[in-house]
Design a protein around this motif. Structure first.
Motif, PDB file in Angstrom:
ATOM      1  N   GLY A   1       0.738  -1.261  -0.130  1.00 42.47           N
ATOM      2  CA  GLY A   1      -0.052  -0.066  -0.088  1.00 42.47           C
ATOM      3  C   GLY A   1       1.046   1.215   0.103  1.00 42.47           C
ATOM      4  N   TYR A   2       1.978   1.246   0.678  1.00 42.90           N
ATOM      5  CA  TYR A   2       2.672   2.337   0.683  1.00 42.90           C
ATOM      6  C   TYR A   2       3.418   2.524  -0.655  1.00 42.90           C
ATOM      7  N   ASP A   3       3.770   1.444  -1.422  1.00 41.49           N
ATOM      8  CA  ASP A   3       4.477   1.530  -2.963  1.00 41.49           C
ATOM      9  C   ASP A   3       3.340   2.150  -3.789  1.00 41.49           C
TER      10      ASP A   3
ATOM     11  N   ARG B   1      -3.649  10.748   3.223  1.00 44.33           N
ATOM     12  CA  ARG B   1      -3.355   9.619   2.305  1.00 44.33           C
ATOM     13  C   ARG B   1      -2.100   8.715   2.780  1.00 44.33           C
ATOM     14  N   ARG B   2      -1.203   9.451   3.431  1.00 39.10           N
ATOM     15  CA  ARG B   2      -0.049   8.335   3.654  1.00 39.10           C
ATOM     16  C   ARG B   2      -0.538   7.806   5.161  1.00 39.10           C
ATOM     17  N   ARG B   3      -1.317   8.067   5.986  1.00 34.54           N
ATOM     18  CA  ARG B   3      -1.740   7.469   7.263  1.00 34.54           C
ATOM     19  C   ARG B   3      -2.523   6.350   6.626  1.00 34.54           C
ATOM     20  N   ARG B   4      -3.461   6.291   5.737  1.00 32.23           N
ATOM     21  CA  ARG B   4      -3.918   5.256   5.122  1.00 32.23           C
ATOM     22  C   ARG B   4      -2.932   4.142   4.693  1.00 32.23           C
ATOM     23  N   ALA B   5      -1.759   4.613   4.038  1.00 25.21           N
ATOM     24  CA  ALA B   5      -0.913   3.754   3.527  1.00 25.21           C
ATOM     25  C   ALA B   5      -0.037   3.206   4.264  1.00 25.21           C
ATOM     26  N   THR B   6       0.380   3.635   5.453  1.00 26.73           N
ATOM     27  CA  THR B   6       1.231   3.279   6.380  1.00 26.73           C
ATOM     28  C   THR B   6       0.822   3.395   7.919  1.00 26.73           C
ATOM     29  N   SER B   7       1.015   2.575   8.589  1.00 27.80           N
ATOM     30  CA  SER B   7       0.485   2.890  10.268  1.00 27.80           C
ATOM     31  C   SER B   7       1.625   3.646  10.620  1.00 27.80           C
TER      32      SER B   7
END
Length: 168
Positions: A39-41, A97-103
């Motif tokens: 998801g981060y990618d 968006r960043r929070r959704r991609a990484t915890s």
């Protein structure tokens, strides 16, 4: 009618489009080394492509408006107001968006780069309003350049992270 600074903005747009191509590099590298996309990618690639297109479109916008035979002042006001919208939307939505991609918590360097991008958006609004200087190409070009360079710095740091290298 050619605007003052048009060549610089064209060069900036060209560099930015090249950057968009490099932002997709992670996808190729990840598959080449046999890794699975995360998801981060996806967040990483989409974010850097968005920022690159914001700069590219912004670099072309003043000349497009000048084709309508608007005064230079009106071109810089309108281009600045229009370009400020995606810049500020990008800055405001990036933490979400960043929070959704990484915890992981958002690192300090990301907040710093977002603050600089926010200032770029504020500069565009100031240029649209003619404050503190009359509308012109210099504040516009500076704001887009800040967007490009802060995004490039974030890209290099994020690429190292995504490829599993220690972060600086």
């Amino acid at each position: 009618m050619d605007l003052p600074g048009a060549n610089y903005l064209y060069a900036l747009a060209t560099i930015s489009i090249t950057f968009v191509g490099f932002s997709a590099l992670l996808l190729v590298l990840r598959e080449t080394i046999g890794g699975k996309l995360t998801g981060y990618d996806s967040y990483f690639t989409l974010s850097f492509m968005q920022a690159g297109f914001i700069v590219s479109g912004g670099g072309l916008l003043p000349q497009l408006l000048a084709f309508y035979d608007l005064s230079h002042t009106l071109v810089w006001r309108a281009a600045s107001a229009i370009a400020a919208v995606p810049v500020l939307l990008f800055v405001v939505t990036t933490p979400i968006r960043r929070r959704r991609a990484t915890s992981e918590p958002i690192p300090a360097y990301v907040w710093l780069l977002l603050f600089l991008q926010f200032l770029a958006g504020a500069q565009l609004l100031g240029n649209a309003l003619g404050w503190p200087l009359p509308p012109g190409p210099a504040p516009f070009a500076l704001a887009l350049t800040v967007m490009l360079f802060t995004t490039a710095i974030a890209y290099l740091i994020a690429l190292a992270r995504a490829l599993g290298r220690p972060r600086p």
